[in-house]
Write a protein that holds these residues in place. Sequence first.
Motif, short mmCIF file in Angstrom:
data_model
loop_
_atom_site.label_atom_id
_atom_site.label_comp_id
_atom_site.label_asym_id
_atom_site.label_seq_id
_atom_site.Cartn_x
_atom_site.Cartn_y
_atom_site.Cartn_z
N GLY A 104 0.80 -1.22 0.00
CA GLY A 104 0.00 0.00 0.00
C GLY A 104 0.83 1.26 0.00
N ASP A 105 2.11 1.09 -0.09
CA ASP A 105 3.07 2.18 0.02
C ASP A 105 3.09 3.10 -1.21
OD1 ASP A 105 5.33 3.46 1.21
OD2 ASP A 105 6.64 2.28 -0.08
N ALA A 106 2.66 2.60 -2.35
CA ALA A 106 2.77 3.36 -3.60
C ALA A 106 2.10 4.72 -3.50
CB ALA A 106 2.20 2.57 -4.76
N SER A 107 0.95 4.80 -2.87
CA SER A 107 0.24 6.08 -2.81
C SER A 107 1.03 7.12 -2.01
CB SER A 107 -1.16 5.91 -2.24
OG SER A 107 -1.08 5.42 -0.92
N MET A 108 1.72 6.67 -0.95
CA MET A 108 2.54 7.59 -0.16
C MET A 108 3.69 8.12 -1.02
SD MET A 108 4.33 6.88 3.54
CE MET A 108 5.48 5.66 2.92
N LEU A 109 4.36 7.23 -1.77
CA LEU A 109 5.47 7.64 -2.61
C LEU A 109 4.99 8.56 -3.74
CD1 LEU A 109 7.42 4.28 -2.88
CD2 LEU A 109 8.11 6.31 -1.61
N LEU A 110 3.83 8.23 -4.31
CA LEU A 110 3.29 9.06 -5.39
C LEU A 110 2.91 10.44 -4.89
CD1 LEU A 110 1.12 6.40 -7.21
CD2 LEU A 110 3.36 7.30 -7.87
N SER A 111 2.37 10.51 -3.71
CA SER A 111 2.01 11.80 -3.16
C SER A 111 3.27 12.64 -2.93
CB SER A 111 1.19 11.60 -1.89
OG SER A 111 1.69 12.29 -0.82
N ASN A 112 4.36 12.00 -2.49
CA ASN A 112 5.65 12.70 -2.36
C ASN A 112 6.11 13.22 -3.71
OD1 ASN A 112 5.93 12.25 0.37
ND2 ASN A 112 7.35 10.55 0.15
N LEU A 113 6.01 12.38 -4.72
CA LEU A 113 6.45 12.74 -6.06
C LEU A 113 5.63 13.91 -6.61
CD1 LEU A 113 8.27 11.96 -8.49
CD2 LEU A 113 6.40 10.52 -9.26
N GLU A 114 4.32 13.82 -6.49
CA GLU A 114 3.45 14.85 -7.05
C GLU A 114 3.57 16.19 -6.32
OE1 GLU A 114 -0.23 12.72 -6.87
OE2 GLU A 114 0.10 11.76 -8.81
N SER A 115 3.92 16.16 -5.04
CA SER A 115 4.03 17.41 -4.30
C SER A 115 5.46 17.94 -4.29
CB SER A 115 3.56 17.21 -2.86
OG SER A 115 4.43 16.32 -2.17
N ASP A 116 6.39 17.24 -4.92
CA ASP A 116 7.79 17.65 -4.91
C ASP A 116 8.03 18.75 -5.94
OD1 ASP A 116 10.53 17.92 -4.88
OD2 ASP A 116 10.92 15.77 -4.88
N GLU A 117 8.38 19.93 -5.45
CA GLU A 117 8.61 21.08 -6.33
C GLU A 117 9.82 20.89 -7.24
OE1 GLU A 117 10.91 24.37 -3.82
OE2 GLU A 117 9.27 23.46 -2.68
N PHE A 119 10.51 18.04 -8.86
CA PHE A 119 10.21 17.09 -9.94
C PHE A 119 9.60 17.85 -11.10
CE2 PHE A 119 7.46 14.11 -12.23
CZ PHE A 119 8.39 13.14 -12.53
N ASP A 120 10.20 17.71 -12.28
CA ASP A 120 9.71 18.47 -13.43
C ASP A 120 9.44 17.58 -14.64
OD1 ASP A 120 12.29 17.83 -14.11
OD2 ASP A 120 12.88 19.86 -14.65
N GLY A 121 9.10 16.32 -14.39
CA GLY A 121 8.86 15.40 -15.49
C GLY A 121 7.53 15.66 -16.19
N ASP A 122 7.45 15.23 -17.45
CA ASP A 122 6.20 15.32 -18.19
C ASP A 122 5.28 14.17 -17.76
OD1 ASP A 122 7.25 13.06 -19.40
OD2 ASP A 122 7.67 14.04 -21.30
N GLN A 123 4.11 14.08 -18.36
CA GLN A 123 3.13 13.07 -17.93
C GLN A 123 3.65 11.64 -18.12
OE1 GLN A 123 0.33 13.80 -16.20
NE2 GLN A 123 0.30 11.60 -15.85
N LEU A 124 4.39 11.41 -19.19
CA LEU A 124 4.95 10.08 -19.41
C LEU A 124 5.91 9.71 -18.28
CD1 LEU A 124 5.12 7.65 -21.32
CD2 LEU A 124 6.99 8.83 -22.50
N GLN A 125 6.74 10.66 -17.87
CA GLN A 125 7.67 10.44 -16.77
C GLN A 125 6.92 10.21 -15.46
OE1 GLN A 125 10.88 9.95 -17.02
NE2 GLN A 125 11.32 9.83 -14.86
N VAL A 126 5.85 10.96 -15.25
CA VAL A 126 5.03 10.79 -14.04
C VAL A 126 4.42 9.38 -14.04
CG1 VAL A 126 2.93 11.55 -12.84
CG2 VAL A 126 4.54 13.24 -13.72
N ASP A 127 3.89 8.96 -15.17
CA ASP A 127 3.30 7.62 -15.26
C ASP A 127 4.35 6.54 -15.00
OD1 ASP A 127 0.86 8.75 -15.84
OD2 ASP A 127 1.00 8.39 -18.02
N PHE A 128 5.54 6.74 -15.55
CA PHE A 128 6.63 5.78 -15.35
C PHE A 128 7.00 5.71 -13.87
CE2 PHE A 128 11.30 4.69 -16.16
CZ PHE A 128 11.05 3.34 -16.35
N GLN A 129 7.14 6.88 -13.24
CA GLN A 129 7.50 6.91 -11.81
C GLN A 129 6.39 6.30 -10.95
OE1 GLN A 129 10.43 7.54 -10.47
NE2 GLN A 129 11.23 7.92 -12.50
N LYS A 130 5.15 6.53 -11.33
CA LYS A 130 4.02 5.94 -10.60
C LYS A 130 4.08 4.42 -10.69
CE LYS A 130 0.58 9.62 -10.90
NZ LYS A 130 -0.73 10.02 -11.44
#
Length: 185
Positions: A104-117, A119-130
């Motif tokens: 269940g950890d993925a959502s915590m990591l994703l929330s860190n990623l999405e709120s990280d100022e 991180f400047d990846g495009d949507q493809l990079q975001v999907d890959f990181q997710k």
Amino acid sequence: MSYTTPLDEQQLIADLQDPKTAKAAFDTLMRTYGEQIYWQIRKMVTNHDDANDLLQNTFIKAWNNLQNFRGDAKLSTWLYKIAVNETLNFLNKERQRHNVTEEGDASMLLSNLESDEYFDGDQLQVDFQKAIATLPDKQRLVFNMRYFDEMKYEKISEILGTSVGALKASYHHAVKKLSSLLGEK
């Protein structure tokens, strides 16, 4: 104190163990490996501030344990081991603190990623990181080391203390899972 390029590791080890040169040698060690280790940690925790804290903890542990370094492995391998242990301990503590399982950890990591100022990846990079965030810790670690850092299985084996065969299997399973997840997009 001067080191050849590539770094003269034997001289650096000698300087680290000499009280007169230890601080300057340790500064060289941090400058040489700091960025690589930061990014290894960052790929696991996905948050800049947490990665910085863990990097600092890694170097503090290294400094406090210099007398225990036997030279059986390279300095970089030793530092990576410390960083990996610090990172995995941090992730386990965060899971306990938030009362989530590794799965269940993925959502915590994703929330860190999405709120990280930072991180400047495009949507493809975001999907890959997710997708990467959904992998179990050790599988994610192996995937990151092999895919992003292009580490050889033998070096990963030294760092993680796992057989090359098990690492290859772990990487293969990670790639399959990521392909499946990203194929759904």
